[in-house]
Design a protein around this motif. Structure first.
Motif, PDB file in Angstrom:
ATOM      1  N   PRO A 140      40.674  57.358  46.067  1.00 45.05           N
ATOM      2  CA  PRO A 140      41.606  57.974  45.118  1.00 45.05           C
ATOM      3  C   PRO A 140      41.921  57.019  43.973  1.00 45.05           C
ATOM      4  N   ALA A 141      42.144  57.569  42.798  1.00 44.24           N
ATOM      5  CA  ALA A 141      42.384  56.759  41.605  1.00 44.24           C
ATOM      6  C   ALA A 141      43.579  55.828  41.802  1.00 44.24           C
ATOM      7  N   GLY A 142      43.395  54.565  41.444  1.00 45.76           N
ATOM      8  CA  GLY A 142      44.474  53.587  41.446  1.00 45.76           C
ATOM      9  C   GLY A 142      44.734  52.893  42.762  1.00 45.76           C
ATOM     10  N   VAL A 143      44.182  53.409  43.852  1.00 39.93           N
ATOM     11  CA  VAL A 143      44.443  52.826  45.171  1.00 39.93           C
ATOM     12  C   VAL A 143      43.836  51.432  45.286  1.00 39.93           C
ATOM     13  N   PHE A 144      42.623  51.259  44.782  1.00 37.79           N
ATOM     14  CA  PHE A 144      41.935  49.970  44.830  1.00 37.79           C
ATOM     15  C   PHE A 144      41.352  49.706  43.457  1.00 37.79           C
ATOM     16  N   ASN A 145      41.674  48.532  42.912  1.00 37.82           N
ATOM     17  CA  ASN A 145      41.231  48.155  41.574  1.00 37.82           C
ATOM     18  C   ASN A 145      40.634  46.759  41.632  1.00 37.82           C
ATOM     19  N   VAL A 146      39.582  46.509  40.865  1.00 38.01           N
ATOM     20  CA  VAL A 146      38.938  45.200  40.832  1.00 38.01           C
ATOM     21  C   VAL A 146      38.875  44.718  39.392  1.00 38.01           C
ATOM     22  N   VAL A 147      39.407  43.516  39.166  1.00 39.87           N
ATOM     23  CA  VAL A 147      39.464  42.943  37.825  1.00 39.87           C
ATOM     24  C   VAL A 147      38.770  41.594  37.829  1.00 39.87           C
ATOM     25  N   THR A 148      37.874  41.390  36.871  1.00 45.28           N
ATOM     26  CA  THR A 148      37.204  40.103  36.691  1.00 45.28           C
ATOM     27  C   THR A 148      37.516  39.593  35.288  1.00 45.28           C
ATOM     28  N   ALA A 149      37.656  38.284  35.155  1.00 46.05           N
ATOM     29  CA  ALA A 149      37.985  37.706  33.852  1.00 46.05           C
ATOM     30  C   ALA A 149      37.585  36.242  33.821  1.00 46.05           C
ATOM     31  N   LYS A 150      37.165  35.784  32.657  1.00 43.74           N
ATOM     32  CA  LYS A 150      36.771  34.385  32.489  1.00 43.74           C
ATOM     33  C   LYS A 150      37.973  33.450  32.517  1.00 43.74           C
ATOM     34  N   ASP A 151      39.074  33.877  31.903  1.00 43.33           N
ATOM     35  CA  ASP A 151      40.288  33.063  31.867  1.00 43.33           C
ATOM     36  C   ASP A 151      40.882  32.988  33.273  1.00 43.33           C
ATOM     37  N   PRO A 152      41.061  31.779  33.807  1.00 42.49           N
ATOM     38  CA  PRO A 152      41.557  31.655  35.184  1.00 42.49           C
ATOM     39  C   PRO A 152      43.049  31.912  35.322  1.00 42.49           C
ATOM     40  N   VAL A 153      43.763  32.056  34.192  1.00 42.49           N
ATOM     41  CA  VAL A 153      45.220  32.113  34.244  1.00 42.49           C
ATOM     42  C   VAL A 153      45.791  33.465  33.831  1.00 42.49           C
ATOM     43  N   VAL A 198      47.716  25.487  42.458  1.00 43.69           N
ATOM     44  CA  VAL A 198      47.895  26.851  41.945  1.00 43.69           C
ATOM     45  C   VAL A 198      48.861  27.626  42.822  1.00 43.69           C
ATOM     46  N   GLY A 199      48.794  27.404  44.141  1.00 42.68           N
ATOM     47  CA  GLY A 199      49.722  28.075  45.041  1.00 42.68           C
ATOM     48  C   GLY A 199      51.170  27.751  44.716  1.00 42.68           C
ATOM     49  N   LYS A 200      51.454  26.508  44.395  1.00 40.76           N
ATOM     50  CA  LYS A 200      52.815  26.119  44.022  1.00 40.76           C
ATOM     51  C   LYS A 200      53.256  26.851  42.754  1.00 40.76           C
ATOM     52  N   ARG A 201      52.334  26.995  41.808  1.00 43.07           N
ATOM     53  CA  ARG A 201      52.664  27.686  40.560  1.00 43.07           C
ATOM     54  C   ARG A 201      52.942  29.169  40.831  1.00 43.07           C
ATOM     55  N   ILE A 202      52.162  29.771  41.717  1.00 45.81           N
ATOM     56  CA  ILE A 202      52.383  31.176  42.067  1.00 45.81           C
ATOM     57  C   ILE A 202      53.746  31.359  42.711  1.00 45.81           C
ATOM     58  N   MET A 203      54.099  30.467  43.625  1.00 49.17           N
ATOM     59  CA  MET A 203      55.406  30.570  44.272  1.00 49.17           C
ATOM     60  C   MET A 203      56.530  30.428  43.243  1.00 49.17           C
ATOM     61  N   GLU A 204      56.360  29.510  42.303  1.00 50.13           N
ATOM     62  CA  GLU A 204      57.370  29.297  41.262  1.00 50.13           C
ATOM     63  C   GLU A 204      57.483  30.519  40.348  1.00 50.13           C
ATOM     64  N   LYS A 205      56.349  31.015  39.868  1.00 50.35           N
ATOM     65  CA  LYS A 205      56.352  32.132  38.927  1.00 50.35           C
ATOM     66  C   LYS A 205      56.788  33.435  39.597  1.00 50.35           C
ATOM     67  N   GLY A 206      56.479  33.586  40.873  1.00 49.54           N
ATOM     68  CA  GLY A 206      56.864  34.797  41.585  1.00 49.54           C
ATOM     69  C   GLY A 206      58.328  34.844  41.956  1.00 49.54           C
ATOM     70  N   ALA A 207      59.007  33.705  41.879  1.00 54.22           N
ATOM     71  CA  ALA A 207      60.407  33.647  42.295  1.00 54.22           C
ATOM     72  C   ALA A 207      61.303  34.515  41.424  1.00 54.22           C
ATOM     73  N   ALA A 208      60.941  34.689  40.159  1.00 58.73           N
ATOM     74  CA  ALA A 208      61.784  35.459  39.242  1.00 58.73           C
ATOM     75  C   ALA A 208      61.953  36.898  39.695  1.00 58.73           C
ATOM     76  N   THR A 209      60.960  37.448  40.360  1.00 59.15           N
ATOM     77  CA  THR A 209      61.048  38.817  40.868  1.00 59.15           C
ATOM     78  C   THR A 209      61.202  38.852  42.393  1.00 59.15           C
TER      79      THR A 209
END
Length: 488
Positions: free
Chosen positions: A204-217, A240-251
């Protein structure tokens, strides 16, 4: 159907190009040459993926339709199995995986785990009747209900991208979440193939999405900071895990982090067939690019010189064996990129400068071709304060450290910021288990045993991560718990 060296985005039920038709080159680590091209997603593309996943979770019956979820995941598994002959060359040429590794954990391992994940789903207890209880004068019928978290951002690494994608995507989808799979920039095509085959399976549309990108950030940080994404499941570096935990804290976003390792393999003085155990400790699988690989070998000081002699012989014998792309017995090829090659070589130079003794390797292997090859490398006379003993190198580098007794071995093993995996061997099983129980690590093999299977949770202590993947514990990462009281 696209060819295996050309990848598209899969967003909102459509296979499509990135905005503006942007692509980027995918480099073959064996040759250093262009292997294929992948869609280079923009912020606009990721915005569409997040909106689609949110809409599919909020406005369709995906989160409650268990039968549909099972049907779709089974179909995807069947399509992947039918396309195994496309997955294997991708693992070889995109990841730099030797055939022996491609036929194991890179492709066949996760394919073989599929049915066990379905079985786990079939047996899962979604509601638990807690019986009646009087609370504040009211008699209540009580239920504990398990429900999906919501929208999941699954961010995969470049070393074992298909294995990790299966470990994240399948449990999340079965749990009732919708998923945005963000591939590592270095290995876009093997995950893009999952999107292609999900499209064929009729998701079904939107259930699974795959995104590829050159920019790692850019696209990754959009997932981490967007309040419409409920959970981030990330495998990669501790930084990178530490950055994710920090950036995810806002939400207050839930995060699962499977991060780095500096695992210790302890050979106690009574280890049976000590020489064989030492020889099997060389770091060669996938050129050492595995977070759970034991890259610290701890041997008793009373048998230290014996261990060094065995390693010298083993590494010399292995020099002519590795680096053959189509040999099914070979498990070592190049590292993933020129950048990674240079990073590993920097650690090797640091090891020399800090006084460790190099007994094998230590060079770029120019005789293997134009790709990113580093010789299997071994340092001895290493102490725990050296950089090469403390930091994750993520290359074919083993460090050897002597210990005095069992207590000293445990102390050295635990003297690390990491705690992901490890091993211990002894002729005395009880002795080995006593050491294993004292090691601060999420997984451990005793006397050559393996903890790796789809029904066993995987994750680490300390800076090796937060949460667990695989097993029932991994499935539950994607669920919320709701308590319901009903006046009787």
């Amino acid at each position: 159907m696209t060819t295996f060296n050309e990848g598209k985005l899969y967003i909102d039920g459509r296979l499509r190009d990135a905005a503006g038709g942007a692509t980027y080159e995918d480099i073959d680590p064996w040759t250093g040459q262009v292997f294929g091209h992948a869609a280079d997603a923009s912020a606009e593309d990721m915005e569409e993926a997040i909106a689609a996943a949110r809409r599919a979770f909020d406005d369709t019956d995906w989160s409650t339709n268990h039968a549909l979820r099972r049907e779709m995941v089974v179909k995807l598994g069947e399509r992947l199995q039918a396309n195994r002959d496309r997955l294997v060359p991708l693992a070889q040429h995109e990841l730099g995986s030797a055939l022996g590794a491609a036929l194991g954990p890179q492709v066949d391992g996760p394919l073989s785990y599929w049915n066990e994940l379905i079985t786990m789903f079939d047996a899962f207890e979604w509601e638990k009747n807690m019986g009646q209880r009087v609370s504040y004068g009211v008699t209540n019928d009580r239920l504990v209900v398990r429900e999906p978290v919501g929208v999941v951002g699954a961010i995969t690494p470049w070393n074992v991208p298909f294995y990790i994608a299966v470990g994240k995507v399948v449990p999340a989808l079965l749990a009732g979440c919708t998923v945005i799979l963000k591939a590592a920039p270095e290995t876009p095509l093997i995950n893009a193939l999952m999107g292609e085959l999900a499209h064929e399976a009729g998701f079904p549309a939107g259930v699974f999405n795959v995104v590829t990108a050159k920019d790692p950030v850019l696209t990754g940080e959009m997932l981490v900071t967007d309040k419409r994404v409920d959970l981030i499941s990330f495998t990669g570096s501790t930084g990178v895990g530490k950055r994710i935990m920090e950036k995810g804290a806002a939400t207050l976003k839930r995060v699962f982090l499977e991060l780095g390792g500096k695992s210790a393999n302890i050979l106690l003085d009574d280890t049976p067939d000590f020489a064989t155990a030492v020889a099997h400790s060389i770091v060669c699988f996938h050129a050492g690019q595995g977070c759970a690989i034991s890259t610290r070998l701890l041997v008793p000081r009373s048998r230290y010189e014996e261990a060094v002699a065995v390693l010298e012989h083993t590494y010399a014998a292995y020099a002519g064996v590795w680096g053959k792309i189509d040999d099914p017995t070979n498990v070592m090829g190049p590292v993933i990129s020129a950048r990674q090659r240079d990073r590993v070589m920097g650690y090797i130079e640091t090891g020399k400068a800090e006084g460790a003794r190099l007994i094998a390797g230590g060079n770029v292997a120019t005789d293997k071709g134009d790709g990113y090859f580093i010789e299997p490398t071994c340092f001895v006379d290493v102490t725990s304060d050296m950089t090469i003993a403390r930091e994750e190198i993520f290359g074919p580098v083993l460090v050897v450290i002597p210990f005095e007794d069992d207590d000293d071995a445990v102390r050295i093993a635990n003297d690390s910021d990491y705690g992901l995996s490890g091993g211990v061997q002894s002729a005395d099983r009880e002795r080995a288990m006593k050491v294993a129980r004292r090691m601060r690590t999420g997984t451990i093999g005793v006397n050559g045993g393996s903890w790796s299977s789809p029904d066993m949770p995987f994750g680490g202590y300390k800076q090796s991560g937060v949460g667990r993947e695989w097993g029932l514990e991994g499935f539950e990462e994607y669920l919320e718990t709701k308590s319901i009281g009903i006046a009787a």
